[in-house]
Design a protein around this motif. Structure first.
Motif, PDB file in Angstrom:
ATOM      1  N   LYS A 144     -11.028 111.264  -2.983  1.00 43.58           N
ATOM      2  CA  LYS A 144     -12.337 110.729  -3.336  1.00 43.58           C
ATOM      3  C   LYS A 144     -13.016 111.573  -4.416  1.00 43.58           C
ATOM      4  O   LYS A 144     -13.849 111.057  -5.172  1.00 43.58           O
ATOM      5  N   THR A 145     -12.669 112.830  -4.489  1.00 44.90           N
ATOM      6  CA  THR A 145     -13.225 113.659  -5.564  1.00 44.90           C
ATOM      7  C   THR A 145     -12.785 113.128  -6.929  1.00 44.90           C
ATOM      8  O   THR A 145     -13.585 113.033  -7.878  1.00 44.90           O
ATOM      9  N   LYS A 146     -11.524 112.770  -7.050  1.00 45.50           N
ATOM     10  CA  LYS A 146     -11.028 112.216  -8.316  1.00 45.50           C
ATOM     11  C   LYS A 146     -11.700 110.886  -8.631  1.00 45.50           C
ATOM     12  O   LYS A 146     -12.056 110.613  -9.780  1.00 45.50           O
ATOM     13  N   LEU A 153     -16.114 105.703  -7.417  1.00 46.32           N
ATOM     14  CA  LEU A 153     -16.852 105.699  -6.153  1.00 46.32           C
ATOM     15  C   LEU A 153     -18.178 106.420  -6.311  1.00 46.32           C
ATOM     16  O   LEU A 153     -18.354 107.258  -7.207  1.00 46.32           O
ATOM     17  N   ALA A 154     -19.050 106.068  -5.430  1.00 41.50           N
ATOM     18  CA  ALA A 154     -20.360 106.739  -5.439  1.00 41.50           C
ATOM     19  C   ALA A 154     -20.246 108.113  -4.784  1.00 41.50           C
ATOM     20  O   ALA A 154     -19.332 108.411  -4.007  1.00 41.50           O
ATOM     21  N   THR A 160     -19.386 111.886   2.498  1.00 43.33           N
ATOM     22  CA  THR A 160     -18.906 111.486   3.828  1.00 43.33           C
ATOM     23  C   THR A 160     -17.537 112.082   4.108  1.00 43.33           C
ATOM     24  O   THR A 160     -17.253 112.545   5.220  1.00 43.33           O
ATOM     25  N   ALA A 161     -16.656 112.084   3.136  1.00 44.77           N
ATOM     26  CA  ALA A 161     -15.322 112.650   3.306  1.00 44.77           C
ATOM     27  C   ALA A 161     -15.388 114.163   3.536  1.00 44.77           C
ATOM     28  O   ALA A 161     -14.634 114.740   4.362  1.00 44.77           O
ATOM     29  N   VAL A 162     -16.298 114.816   2.805  1.00 46.38           N
ATOM     30  CA  VAL A 162     -16.456 116.258   2.991  1.00 46.38           C
ATOM     31  C   VAL A 162     -16.956 116.561   4.402  1.00 46.38           C
ATOM     32  O   VAL A 162     -16.490 117.515   5.063  1.00 46.38           O
ATOM     33  N   ALA A 163     -17.909 115.758   4.882  1.00 40.91           N
ATOM     34  CA  ALA A 163     -18.411 115.952   6.243  1.00 40.91           C
ATOM     35  C   ALA A 163     -17.300 115.762   7.271  1.00 40.91           C
ATOM     36  O   ALA A 163     -17.188 116.506   8.253  1.00 40.91           O
TER      37      ALA A 163
END
Length: 404
Positions: A144-146, A153-154, A160-163
Motif C-alpha cells: 500500500k505504500t507503493k 490509494l488514499a 490502516t495497514a500500518v495500524a
C-alpha cells in the motif's frame, strides 16, 4: 582407871553426852565431804577448759576478675526456607531423603510436567502464528505504500495497514510472553534447592497432589553452615553492656567485642566461639528488652535450627574482692562471713555481693583486702568466740574448686 570407868559410865547412861558426840561426828563428815569436793574442783581447774576449735582461715584478696552472665538464647540457621511448589500437579519424583545435605540448585522434587509441556507447545504455536501474521502485515504495508506513492490509494488506507501491522507486532510480543511463561511453569515442575543446607521432614509423599496454596510446605531447608543465636538484654543490662566496651558508636563497640561462648542445653560449652554482630533497632514494648544476635560457625553441622541454649557474656572488674562461697552463710536474704581479728576472735559480718566468679563471690562492701575469714565450720560459731586459726592459701582453694 577410876576416871576412865566413870567417863564410860557417863557416856552410857547420860543421853546429852551422846547427842554432843553425834553432832561432832556429823561435823567431821561434812568437813570431810566439803574437802573432797574442793579437791575435785581444784583438780578440774588444774585440767583446764576445752581448747578453742581449730578452724581453717583464708585471707581475702582483690584482683581483676571476669564476671559471667548467662542469657537464654534461640538458635537459627542463616537461612530457614520453606520449600513450596510454584505450580499445581502430581508429585512424581522425590530426589532426596529427610535430613539429607543438599547443594544450591540441586533437584529436590519433580511434579508431573506433561500438562506444562503441552502449554509450552501451545504457546509456541501461538508464537509461530503471530510471526506469520506480522509478515503478512509487513507485506500489506509495503504494497500500500507503493500504491499511495503512485496516488492509486488514499493515505488513510496506508494508515490502516500500518495500524494492522502494529497490532501484529503486539500479538507477536504477547505470544513470546506466553512462551516465556510456559517455559517458567515447565521449569517449576522441577523444584530445586535455593541454597545449601539440610532437608527437614518430607510432609508430602510421591503421588500427592500439590498446589501453591497448600497449608503445608513440601519440606524445610536450613542453611546451618553458620548459626544465628538470638538473645535479649534488659535495659539496665544493655546500658552496662555498652559501657563495658570502648567505642564512640555502637558499631565501633561491636567491632571491639571479645568472642562469646554458647552454653548448650546440657550445660556443656559449644566448641566454637561466636561474635555479636547485630543489635535490634528498638526495645520491645512488652518485655522492655532489646534483641542481640551472635553468629557462630557450624561447619560440621553439629547444631541445627531450633536448638536452645544460653549466651555467656563476660564483664571485666579491674579490682574486686573475692570471697569463697564456702566461707559464707545465707540468712534472711543476706550473706554473712565470720571475720577473725588479731585476738583470734570471730565476728559475724554481712557482705554485699555484686556477682560470682567460679566458686567465689565478688564483694563490694563488708570486708576489705587482707581480712581473714573462717573458711569452714561456721555453723556452730558464736559472736566473739575464740578459735585456733589454721591459715590456708587462696591458691589451694582455686585448685580444689577446679578439681571439683
Amino acid at each position: 582407871m577410876k576416871h576412865l570407868l566413870s567417863t564410860m559410865a557417863l557416856e552410857t547412861y547420860h543421853p546429852i553426852f551422846n547427842v554432843v558426840k553425834l553432832f561432832n561426828n556429823v561435823n567431821r563428815l561434812a568437813f570431810l565431804a566439803s574437802s573432797i569436793f574442793l579437791l575435785s574442783c581444784s583438780d578440774q581447774q588444774q585440767q583446764g577448759a576445752p581448747p578453742p576449735p581449730s578452724l581453717p582461715v583464708v585471707a581475702i584478696s582483690s584482683g581483676q576478675q571476669t564476671v559471667y552472665q548467662e542469657y537464654p538464647a534461640s538458635i537459627e540457621g542463616t537461612a530457614n526456607v520453606e520449600i513450596r511448589p510454584q505450580v499445581e500437579g502430581t508429585l512424581d519424583i522425590i530426589y532426596v531423603d529427610e535430613g539429607a545435605k543438599v547443594r544450591k540448585g540441586q533437584a529436590l522434587f519433580k511434579i508431573n510436567d506433561r500438562p506444562y509441556q503441552e502449554q509450552l507447545n501451545q504457546a509456541l504455536a501461538n508464537l509461530h502464528a503471530a510471526e506469520a501474521a506480522l509478515v503478512n502485515a509487513e507485506i500489506e504495508v509495503e504494497k500500500k505504500t507503493k500504491l499511495v506513492n503512485n496516488k492509486v490509494l488514499a493515505d488513510f488506507q496506508l494508515k490502516t495497514a500500518v495500524a494492522a501491522r502494529n497490532v501484529a507486532k503486539a500479538n507477536l510480543e504477547q505470544a513470546k510472553a506466553g512462551v516465556g511463561s510456559a517455559r517458567i511453569n515447565l521449569g517449576y515442575t522441577v523444584i530445586k534447592a535455593p541454597t545449601d543446607g539440610y532437608i527437614g521432614r518430607l510432609l508430602k509423599k510421591q503421588g500427592s497432589l500439590v498446589t501453591p496454596a497448600d497449608a503445608q510446605a513440601l519440606t524445610d531447608l536450613s542453611d546451618i553452615h553458620e548459626l544465628h543465636v538470638y538473645f535479649a538484654l534488659g535495659e539496665n543490662d544493655f546500658v552496662s553492656f555498652k559501657n563495658n566496651f570502648e567505642g564512640a558508636t555502637l558499631e565501633e563497640k561491636l567491632k571491639k567485642l571479645p568472642p562469646i561462648t554458647l552454653v548448650l542445653s546440657d550445660q556443656t560449652e559449644y566448641a566454637q566461639q561466636g561474635k555479636i554482630d547485630m543489635v535490634d533497632g528498638q526495645f520491645d514494648k512488652n518485655t522492655g528488652a532489646i534483641t542481640l544476635r551472635a553468629t557462630f560457625p557450624n561447619k560440621e553441622g553439629l547444631l541445627r535450627s531450633g536448638n536452645t541454649g544460653k549466651v555467656r557474656l563476660g564483664k571485666q572488674h579491674a579490682k574486686v574482692l573475692l570471697v569463697p562461697q564456702m566461707a559464707t552463710l545465707e540468712m534472711q536474704d543476706k550473706i554473712f562471713v565470720y571475720t577473725v581479728n588479731d585476738s583470734n576472735k570471730v565476728n559475724k559480718q554481712p557482705i554485699e555481693v555484686i556477682g560470682k566468679s567460679g566458686a567465689s563471690y565478688l564483694v563490694k562492701s563488708g570486708v576489705k583486702d587482707g581480712d581473714h575469714i573462717v573458711y569452714k565450720g561456721m555453723d556452730l560459731l558464736q559472736e566473739d568466740q575464740v578459735i585456733a586459726p589454721q591459715q590456708i592459701s587462696a591458691d589451694s582453694l582455686k585448685l580444689t574448686a577446679y578439681n571439683k
